[in-house]
Design a protein around this motif. Structure first.
Motif, short mmCIF file in Angstrom:
data_model
loop_
_atom_site.label_atom_id
_atom_site.label_comp_id
_atom_site.label_asym_id
_atom_site.label_seq_id
_atom_site.Cartn_x
_atom_site.Cartn_y
_atom_site.Cartn_z
N MET A 64 0.81 -1.22 0.00
CA MET A 64 0.00 0.00 0.00
C MET A 64 0.84 1.27 0.00
O MET A 64 0.30 2.36 -0.16
N GLU A 65 2.14 1.11 0.23
CA GLU A 65 3.06 2.24 0.28
C GLU A 65 2.59 3.30 1.27
O GLU A 65 2.44 4.48 0.96
N ILE A 66 2.37 2.86 2.49
CA ILE A 66 1.98 3.76 3.58
C ILE A 66 3.00 3.61 4.70
O ILE A 66 3.84 2.71 4.69
N ALA A 119 0.00 1.43 9.01
CA ALA A 119 -0.26 0.01 8.76
C ALA A 119 -0.56 -0.72 10.07
O ALA A 119 -1.49 -1.52 10.14
N GLU A 120 0.23 -0.44 11.11
CA GLU A 120 0.00 -1.08 12.41
C GLU A 120 -1.37 -0.69 12.96
O GLU A 120 -2.11 -1.56 13.46
N ARG A 121 -1.70 0.58 12.90
CA ARG A 121 -2.98 1.04 13.44
C ARG A 121 -4.15 0.38 12.70
O ARG A 121 -5.11 -0.06 13.31
N THR A 122 -4.06 0.34 11.37
CA THR A 122 -5.13 -0.27 10.58
C THR A 122 -5.28 -1.75 10.92
O THR A 122 -6.40 -2.25 11.06
N THR A 164 -8.56 -4.26 2.72
CA THR A 164 -9.82 -3.82 2.14
C THR A 164 -10.18 -2.42 2.64
O THR A 164 -10.64 -1.58 1.85
N ALA A 165 -9.97 -2.18 3.93
CA ALA A 165 -10.26 -0.85 4.49
C ALA A 165 -9.37 0.22 3.89
O ALA A 165 -9.82 1.35 3.63
N LEU A 166 -8.12 -0.15 3.65
CA LEU A 166 -7.19 0.85 3.07
C LEU A 166 -7.50 1.12 1.60
O LEU A 166 -7.29 2.24 1.13
N VAL A 167 -8.00 0.13 0.89
CA VAL A 167 -8.33 0.32 -0.52
C VAL A 167 -9.59 1.14 -0.67
O VAL A 167 -9.69 1.99 -1.56
N ASP A 168 -10.56 0.91 0.18
CA ASP A 168 -11.83 1.65 0.10
C ASP A 168 -11.60 3.00 0.61
O ASP A 168 -11.77 4.01 0.50
#
Length: 130
Positions: free
Chosen positions: A103-105, A110-113, A126-130
């Motif tokens: 995701m290049e974040i 990333a840890e929080r998500t 899925t949450a990061l893509v939406d």
């Protein structure tokens, strides 16, 4: 044609050098001053009313500030509670690395998500893509 002849033909009186202007009588000056004084009195009444309203509204303002302050304290406590619950969730380093790479974040995002989605990589992606 002279200047005075031109003025006479145009209907203006020749300039005789006097700069006298009509003066007001004492009675008309008194009427004007009372007229303006009554307006000042009306303005003073309105101003007094507004000042009284401001004093009354300052009590409402202080109670509103207390409510806002208590809400902020509650929100801070809820946020701290949520953060402590998220910190308890175990996540895998490989999952974090995968999300960071794909995701290049940032690593913290990333840890929080991942923590918000109970360590489930698919849900986090899925949450990061939406």
């Amino acid at each position: 044609m002279t200047d005075s002849e031109h003025r006479t033909l145009n209907g203006t009186a020749p300039d005789d050098g006097s700069d006298e202007q009509p003066t007001e009588t004492d009675e008309s000056a008194y009427k004007k001053s009372t007229k303006y004084d009554s307006g000042a009195k009306d303005l003073e009444r309105v101003t007094d009313y507004v000042e009284e309203e401001e004093i009354l509204n300052s009590n409402d303002l202080s109670s509103a500030l207390q409510v806002i302050g208590s809400r902020r304290i509650e929100e801070a406590a809820e946020k701290q509670k949520k953060e402590s619950e998220l910190a308890k969730i175990q996540i895998k380093k490989e999952d974090v690395d995968l999300i960071v790479k794909e995701m290049e974040i940032s690593r913290t995002t990333a840890e929080r998500t991942l923590r918000e989605h109970s360590g489930d990589v698919v849900k986090a992606l899925t949450a990061l893509v939406d």
